[in-house]
Design a protein around this motif. Structure first.
Motif, PDB file in Angstrom:
ATOM      1  N   GLY A  98      33.674  18.907  66.044  1.00 50.84           N
ATOM      2  CA  GLY A  98      33.247  18.943  67.438  1.00 50.84           C
ATOM      3  C   GLY A  98      32.498  17.684  67.813  1.00 50.84           C
ATOM      4  N   VAL A  99      31.731  17.786  68.911  1.00 48.01           N
ATOM      5  CA  VAL A  99      31.005  16.643  69.464  1.00 48.01           C
ATOM      6  C   VAL A  99      29.529  16.762  69.089  1.00 48.01           C
ATOM      7  N   SER A 100      28.940  15.675  68.634  1.00 51.82           N
ATOM      8  CA  SER A 100      27.518  15.672  68.330  1.00 51.82           C
ATOM      9  C   SER A 100      26.713  15.994  69.596  1.00 51.82           C
ATOM     10  N   VAL A 101      25.787  16.942  69.493  1.00 52.06           N
ATOM     11  CA  VAL A 101      24.955  17.293  70.649  1.00 52.06           C
ATOM     12  C   VAL A 101      24.093  16.100  71.039  1.00 52.06           C
ATOM     13  N   ARG A 102      23.671  15.334  70.048  1.00 56.60           N
ATOM     14  CA  ARG A 102      22.858  14.146  70.355  1.00 56.60           C
ATOM     15  C   ARG A 102      23.655  13.158  71.212  1.00 56.60           C
ATOM     16  N   GLY A 117      22.274  10.651  79.687  1.00 52.60           N
ATOM     17  CA  GLY A 117      21.044   9.933  80.027  1.00 52.60           C
ATOM     18  C   GLY A 117      19.790  10.612  79.549  1.00 52.60           C
ATOM     19  N   GLY A 118      19.907  11.559  78.646  1.00 53.25           N
ATOM     20  CA  GLY A 118      18.743  12.267  78.135  1.00 53.25           C
ATOM     21  C   GLY A 118      18.159  11.610  76.904  1.00 53.25           C
ATOM     22  N   GLU A 119      16.946  12.026  76.563  1.00 47.74           N
ATOM     23  CA  GLU A 119      16.261  11.526  75.370  1.00 47.74           C
ATOM     24  C   GLU A 119      16.714  12.354  74.167  1.00 47.74           C
ATOM     25  N   PRO A 120      17.267  11.697  73.119  1.00 45.73           N
ATOM     26  CA  PRO A 120      17.791  12.465  71.979  1.00 45.73           C
ATOM     27  C   PRO A 120      16.761  13.366  71.308  1.00 45.73           C
ATOM     28  N   ARG A 121      15.514  12.934  71.267  1.00 45.90           N
ATOM     29  CA  ARG A 121      14.491  13.761  70.618  1.00 45.90           C
ATOM     30  C   ARG A 121      13.843  14.693  71.645  1.00 45.90           C
ATOM     31  N   LEU A 172      17.301  24.841  70.967  1.00 48.83           N
ATOM     32  CA  LEU A 172      17.535  23.961  69.818  1.00 48.83           C
ATOM     33  C   LEU A 172      16.394  22.948  69.781  1.00 48.83           C
ATOM     34  N   PRO A 173      15.504  23.037  68.785  1.00 47.87           N
ATOM     35  CA  PRO A 173      14.385  22.083  68.717  1.00 47.87           C
ATOM     36  C   PRO A 173      14.879  20.648  68.517  1.00 47.87           C
ATOM     37  N   ALA A 174      14.034  19.708  68.898  1.00 41.97           N
ATOM     38  CA  ALA A 174      14.412  18.293  68.849  1.00 41.97           C
ATOM     39  C   ALA A 174      14.832  17.849  67.450  1.00 41.97           C
ATOM     40  N   ALA A 175      14.193  18.435  66.421  1.00 43.83           N
ATOM     41  CA  ALA A 175      14.528  18.023  65.054  1.00 43.83           C
ATOM     42  C   ALA A 175      16.001  18.288  64.748  1.00 43.83           C
ATOM     43  N   PHE A 176      16.559  19.351  65.309  1.00 43.47           N
ATOM     44  CA  PHE A 176      17.974  19.652  65.084  1.00 43.47           C
ATOM     45  C   PHE A 176      18.870  18.743  65.944  1.00 43.47           C
ATOM     46  N   ILE A 177      18.428  18.471  67.195  1.00 40.60           N
ATOM     47  CA  ILE A 177      19.219  17.600  68.072  1.00 40.60           C
ATOM     48  C   ILE A 177      19.345  16.213  67.448  1.00 40.60           C
ATOM     49  N   ASP A 178      18.279  15.752  66.802  1.00 43.54           N
ATOM     50  CA  ASP A 178      18.270  14.401  66.232  1.00 43.54           C
ATOM     51  C   ASP A 178      19.206  14.275  65.030  1.00 43.54           C
ATOM     52  N   ASP A 179      19.619  15.419  64.447  1.00 44.91           N
ATOM     53  CA  ASP A 179      20.532  15.380  63.300  1.00 44.91           C
ATOM     54  C   ASP A 179      21.963  15.279  63.816  1.00 44.91           C
ATOM     55  N   PRO A 180      22.717  14.243  63.426  1.00 46.02           N
ATOM     56  CA  PRO A 180      24.071  14.070  63.978  1.00 46.02           C
ATOM     57  C   PRO A 180      25.027  15.189  63.612  1.00 46.02           C
ATOM     58  N   ARG A 181      24.664  16.025  62.605  1.00 42.78           N
ATOM     59  CA  ARG A 181      25.565  17.126  62.236  1.00 42.78           C
ATOM     60  C   ARG A 181      25.458  18.314  63.196  1.00 42.78           C
ATOM     61  N   THR A 182      24.416  18.343  64.016  1.00 41.22           N
ATOM     62  CA  THR A 182      24.306  19.420  65.015  1.00 41.22           C
ATOM     63  C   THR A 182      25.340  19.148  66.107  1.00 41.22           C
ATOM     64  N   MET A 183      26.277  20.041  66.244  1.00 38.85           N
ATOM     65  CA  MET A 183      27.405  19.738  67.127  1.00 38.85           C
ATOM     66  C   MET A 183      27.786  20.912  68.033  1.00 38.85           C
ATOM     67  N   LEU A 184      28.494  20.542  69.066  1.00 37.88           N
ATOM     68  CA  LEU A 184      29.172  21.522  69.904  1.00 37.88           C
ATOM     69  C   LEU A 184      30.570  21.641  69.313  1.00 37.88           C
ATOM     70  N   ALA A 185      30.780  22.661  68.500  1.00 36.81           N
ATOM     71  CA  ALA A 185      32.018  22.771  67.732  1.00 36.81           C
ATOM     72  C   ALA A 185      33.171  23.238  68.605  1.00 36.81           C
ATOM     73  N   LEU A 186      34.323  22.588  68.407  1.00 35.29           N
ATOM     74  CA  LEU A 186      35.550  22.968  69.109  1.00 35.29           C
ATOM     75  C   LEU A 186      36.588  23.533  68.156  1.00 35.29           C
ATOM     76  N   GLU A 187      36.443  23.209  66.861  1.00 34.80           N
ATOM     77  CA  GLU A 187      37.425  23.657  65.870  1.00 34.80           C
ATOM     78  C   GLU A 187      36.699  24.250  64.666  1.00 34.80           C
ATOM     79  N   LEU A 188      37.395  25.168  64.002  1.00 31.39           N
ATOM     80  CA  LEU A 188      36.888  25.800  62.780  1.00 31.39           C
ATOM     81  C   LEU A 188      37.988  25.760  61.731  1.00 31.39           C
TER      82      LEU A 188
END
Length: 404
Positions: free
Chosen positions: A318-322, A329-333, A352-368
Motif C-alpha cells: 500500500g501507500v505509506s501514511v507518512r 502538506g501536513g507535518e509527518p510527526r 495513530l500516534p505520531a511515532a507510528f506515522i513517522d515509521d515508513p512501514r505504517t501504510m494504507l494497505a490496498l493489497e494483502l
C-alpha cells in the motif's frame, strides 16, 4: 416435629477433618499456588501493556518497535490465562476443606478471620471472573451488557491486589509448606510403623493418589491446555492445537474477526464512487482508489495480532501514511485520526500516534498477500502498522485527519 436447632445444623456442616484424602495438603496448595501466581503475574503485566496500547499514557513511549512486541505480549496473556485454569481448579480443590474451619472465639480473632476470609473471597471471585470472561472473549461470545475491556481491567486490579494480600498473610505457611517434602512418610500407604504388623487391607482409591501425583497432573493439564490452544498465535503449534478458536485460516490466508456486513460497511466499501478524504489544516484532499494505487507502493511483512489471542504475519502492499500526509502538506510527526466506513461496533475511529506515522512501514494497505484486499479484510483500504492491536488496524478507511 421438632425444628432443627443451630446445633443440629452445625453438626451437619462438614469439618476439615471429614475430608480424608491424603492428596490434599498445604504442600500441594503452596506449590500449585506458586505456579498459579506466576501465571497471574504474566497475565496482569501483559494485560496492562495491552491497555496501554489502547490508551497510551503520555509518559510511556509506545511506538512501532519492536515490530512483534504486541503479538508476543498478547499471546503470552492468553496462553498464561489458559494455563492458569487447571491450576486454579486444583488449588481450590486442595484448599476446599479449609472453608469449613469453624470461626474462632473472641472478637479480635473473629475480626481477623473475617478479614482474611473476605480477602480470599475477593481473590477466588475475581480469579474465576477473570479466567471465565477471558475464555469467553477468546471465543468471541459476550453474554453480558458491560464493557469487557473496562471491566476486565478493573477486576484485574482486584485480583492482583487480593493475591498480594493473600500471599502476605499466608507467607509463613507458604514458606513452611515449600520447605517440606510434597509427600511425607505419613502419606505412604505402604509404610509400616516400627514394631507393628503390616495391615492386610489394600489401600483405598484416595490413599493411592499422592500429592505429588496431583501436582504433576495439574502441571500436565496446564501444559496440555496450552498446547491445544496456543496454535492460534504460535505457528508451529497450529496443527496440534485442536481447541484453538482460530486455526489461522481465512480469506487471503488470514482470519477475519468481523465481516464488512457485520460492521455495516459492505455497501459503502463496495461503492465505485468511494474516495478517501485526507484532511490537513482544514483543507480536504480526496483520492479515489485508482489514484491511491497510482502512488508509490511499498510491501512489508507485518503481523496482525488480535486481543482474542490469535496472530499471524502477512504481506501487505500500500501507500505509506507518512507520504500521504506530506503530499497533503501536513507535518509527518503528527497524530492522525482514522475514521472508518463501518456503522456498527466499536473502534470505528482510532488515533495513530505520531511515532507510528513517522515509521515508513505504517501504510494504507490496498493489497494483502499479493491480491487486492477482500471486502472482509478492509477493501478499499485499511491501516496496517507495526506493533499495533488488531482492532486499531482500522478497516474500510474513509478519512485521515491530521491533528493540529
Amino acid at each position: 416435629m421438632r425444628l432443627p436447632t443451630v446445633e443440629d445444623i452445625e453438626r451437619r456442616i462438614p469439618r476439615p477433618e471429614d475430608f480424608e484424602s491424603r492428596a490434599r495438603g498445604t504442600q500441594l496448595t503452596a506449590r500449585v499456588g506458586v505456579a498459579l501466581g506466576v501465571a497471574f503475574g504474566i497475565c496482569f503485566l501483559t494485560g496492562l501493556w495491552s491497555h496501554a496500547q489502547y490508551d497510551p499514557p503520555g509518559w510511556l513511549p509506545i511506538g512501532p518497535q519492536p515490530t512483534q512486541l504486541y503479538r508476543i505480549t498478547q499471546g503470552l496473556h492468553v496462553i498464561s490465562g489458559i494455563a492458569a485454569i487447571p491450576l486454579l481448579l486444583v488449588k481450590l480443590w486442595s484448599a476446599f476443606p479449609r472453608f469449613f474451619i469453624r470461626p474462632p472465639h473472641g472478637p479480635r480473632a473473629l475480626v481477623v478471620e473475617a478479614l482474611e476470609r473476605a480477602s480470599i473471597g475477593a481473590l477466588v471471585g475475581s480469579s474465576i471472573f477473570m479466567l471465565a470472561s477471558g475464555l469467553l472473549n477468546i471465543a468471541q461470545w459476550y453474554p453480558w451488557d458491560f464493557s469487557f475491556r473496562a471491566t476486565h481491567n478493573a477486576v484485574a486490579w482486584v485480583a492482583i491486589g487480593s493475591l498480594l494480600v493473600h500471599i502476605a498473610v499466608k507467607l509463613p505457611v507458604i514458606r513452611e509448606a515449600l520447605g517440606a517434602p510434597i509427600n511425607g512418610p505419613e502419606d505412604d500407604p505402604t509404610a509400616v510403623e516400627p514394631g507393628s504388623e503390616p495391615e492386610d487391607e489394600s489401600p483405598g482409591e484416595n490413599e493411592s493418589v499422592t500429592r505429588r501425583t496431583v501436582m504433576l497432573g495439574a502441571f500436565a493439564s496446564s501444559g496440555l491446555a496450552v498446547l491445544l490452544t496456543a496454535g492460534q498465535t504460535v505457528p508451529f503449534l497450529r496443527k496440534i492445537s485442536v481447541f484453538a478458536v482460530r486455526d489461522g485460516e481465512g480469506p487471503q490466508d488470514l482470519p477475519v474477526n468481523r465481516t464488512a456486513k457485520a460492521a455495516g460497511a459492505a455497501e459503502a466499501a463496495a461503492d465505485p464512487a468511494f474516495v478517501l478524504e485526507l484532511i490537513v489544516n482544514g483543507t480536504t484532499l480526496t483520492l479515489d482508489r485508482d489514484q491511491l494505487a497510482a502512488l508509490p507502493q511499498q510491501t512489508h511483512e507485518l503481523p496482525i495480532a488480535c486481543v482474542e489471542g490469535w496472530s499471524r504475519s502477512a504481506s501487505w502492499t500500500g501507500v505509506s501514511v507518512r507520504d500521504l500526509i506530506e503530499m497533503a502538506g501536513g507535518e509527518p510527526r503528527s497524530d492522525v485520526v482514522v475514521r472508518s466506513l463501518q456503522t456498527k461496533g466499536a473502534f470505528g475511529t482510532s488515533v495513530l500516534p505520531a511515532a507510528f506515522i513517522d515509521d515508513p512501514r505504517t501504510m494504507l494497505a490496498l493489497e494483502l498477500n499479493g491480491e487486492t484486499l477482500s471486502l472482509d479484510h478492509g477493501y478499499p483500504c485499511r491501516i496496517i502498522a507495526p506493533n499495533r492491536p488488531g482492532v486499531l488496524q482500522t478497516k474500510w478507511v474513509r478519512q485521515l485527519e491530521v491533528k493540529s
